[in-house]
Design an enzyme around this catalytic site. Structure first.
Site, PDB file in Angstrom:
ATOM      1  N   ASP A  82      48.365  30.731  37.404  1.00 42.01           N
ATOM      2  CA  ASP A  82      47.495  31.896  37.563  1.00 42.01           C
ATOM      3  C   ASP A  82      46.495  31.557  38.642  1.00 42.01           C
ATOM      4  O   ASP A  82      46.073  30.407  39.175  1.00 42.01           O
ATOM      5  CB  ASP A  82      46.612  32.337  36.309  1.00 42.01           C
ATOM      6  N   GLU A 177      45.001  29.227  33.187  1.00 39.31           N
ATOM      7  CA  GLU A 177      44.055  28.230  33.059  1.00 39.31           C
ATOM      8  C   GLU A 177      42.598  28.647  33.763  1.00 39.31           C
ATOM      9  O   GLU A 177      41.597  28.201  33.108  1.00 39.31           O
ATOM     10  CB  GLU A 177      44.369  27.025  34.367  1.00 39.31           C
TER      11      GLU A 177
HETATM   12 ZN   LIG Z   1      42.908  24.940  39.235  1.00 40.84          ZN
END
Ligand SMILES: [Zn+2]
Length: 441
Positions: A82, A177
């Site tokens: 992401d 994340e």
């Molecule tokens: Zn990163």
């Protein structure tokens, strides 16, 4: 490996994988699933036949061992797909600025977006490199598609070179994340590695093995609301009490504005305000978990003192643990960092250890039983329109991965047989690495 890293990187940044903290789905955005599925297909295409994606969007795959030394521990490599929710990540147009010579890099879609040598110290280390940027209106997504590309290229190389001795190597790609959920659905036992590395760092040669210890503290002031026209002697405004509290926070120390290096801070970042009830959320950060407790005690004392000064007001505080300094775990496993240093030297780079004034998925994984330092990928200016990456450094990151697999095999018996649970090895006894030979491709 350079061609493979670059081709892959250019392909991956075209996927819109911006994560979304307001979403309740997992992964938070559908674009991440598209890239994760693509990675499953690519892993299978290079021979990692067990590649699969979990219902929560975690991709795992195995590079089978080529060594007969049963004491070689399984190691893993992770990267997140992401990109930051803070910046647009759709329609990314990567641009290669060949043979960077210190000139201003003007991004074509917004001429006010300029990378200047004088403002970007890291560029000085990349003179002569090929620099990739976006076009000026989006982020690039090198955070962390540089890591994804480096891992994929290394996997391809290892599969094509079975003569390189290594143990079982596990690979994982994770979603979300950037919104702090990268490890929420990560099955450490299913991953089955003894040690792992996130490929999500910046400067060439850097190993990050120390993060903040972090908590979030919520301070809630209770007041008393009544019609303000008839509030004399009765109304207690919780907003004013909270403002008094914030005004008394240390200004010349313990704040993000005044600290760096090893200094921690307290940082009010969200306020939910009404006359009846106002809560202030604060980030609490320190490299020592003990120091975290001291800062929380300070905030608690301050909040109670303020509430006492406002008749009729009261206060409650609550602490939520965020993550802990991964060094507390990594100190128990010096081989994880020492082998990374050796592998980086084998790639012709002098390793540097660095602390992160933040957290990583590796910090959380370390406390979930998987010691996980963070390695460089060559990415810079993450979460910005001025994000950039050096192609040469990205390729070096892939090379380091291959060396790491070899180093763990070569050093396996020196570090004792693989066994469950933490085991301690004196760091002074790190045996010298025998050979640094690796065919360049
Ligand atoms: Zn990163």
């Amino acid at each position: 490996m350079t061609t493979s890293v670059l081709d892959r990187f250019f392909r991956y940044v075209t996927f819109d994988t911006r994560s979304d903290e307001r979403s309740s789905s997992v992964p938070s955005t559908p674009g991440q699933i598209v890239l994760l599925q693509q990675l499953v297909d690519e892993l299978r295409a290079i021979g990692l036949s067990d590649a699969s994606m979990s219902p929560h969007g975690v991709v795992m795959a195995t590079i089978p061992a080529t060594t007969t030394r049963a004491d070689t521990p399984t190691i893993g490599f992770l990267a997140h797909v992401d990109t930051s929710p803070e910046m647009p990540g759709a329609n990314v147009t990567p641009i290669v600025h060949h043979a960077y010579d210190g000139r201003d890099l003007v991004l074509p879609d917004d001429p006010s977006a300029v990378l200047r040598l004088g403002e970007q110290p890291a560029l000085r280390d990349c003179l002569g490199h090929d620099i990739v940027t976006a076009s000026g209106t989006t982020l690039l997504g090198a955070d962390d598609k540089a890591g994804v590309a480096a891992i994929m290229a290394a996997a391809e190389y290892l599969m094509a070179h079975p003569e390189i001795p290594h143990g079982i190597v596990r690979i994982a790609f994770t979603p979300d994340e950037e919104i702090g959920k990268g490890t929420a659905h990560f099955d450490v036992a299913a991953f089955g590695a003894r040690y792992a590395y996130t490929l999500d760092g910046g400067d060439r040669g850097c190993i990050e093995c120390e993060s903040f210890s972090a908590d979030a503290m919520t301070v809630t002031f209770q007041g008393f609301n009544t019609h303000p026209g008839y509030g004399k002697g009765r109304l207690v405004n919780a907003i004013k009490v909270a403002a008094d509290f914030i005004d008394r926070l240390p200004k010349d120390r313990l704040s993000p504005e005044t600290t760096d290096g090893y200094d921690g801070y307290v940082h009010p970042y969200v306020m939910d305000a009404s006359v009846e009830r106002t809560s202030v959320k604060l980030l609490v950060r320190d490299f020592r978990t003990e120091g975290l407790k001291e800062k929380e005690a300070l905030l608690d004392t301050l909040a109670r003192g303020v509430a006492d000064r406002w008749p009729g007001a009261s206060v409650e505080t609550a602490i939520q643990e965020s993550y802990r300094n991964m060094r507390e775990v990594l100190d128990q496993h010096p081989a994880a960092v020492e082998h990374a240093k050796t592998a980086i030297r084998c790639a012709g780079i002098e390793p540097r250890t660095r602390l992160i004034r933040g957290g990583t998925d590796g910090a959380r994984l370390s406390f979930m039983g998987l010691p996980t330092p963070n390695l460089f990928t060559g990415q810079h200016n993450f979460h910005s329109r001025l994000e950039w990456v050096s192609i040469q450094d990205m390729a070096k990151a892939a090379e380091v991965i291959v060396h790491l697999c070899r180093v763990w095999e070569e050093q396996a018996s020196s570090w004792g047989p693989a066994k469950a649970g933490p085991y301690e090895v004196p760091s002074a006894d790190v045996p010298p690495f025998q050979s640094c030979k690796l065919q360049s491709s």
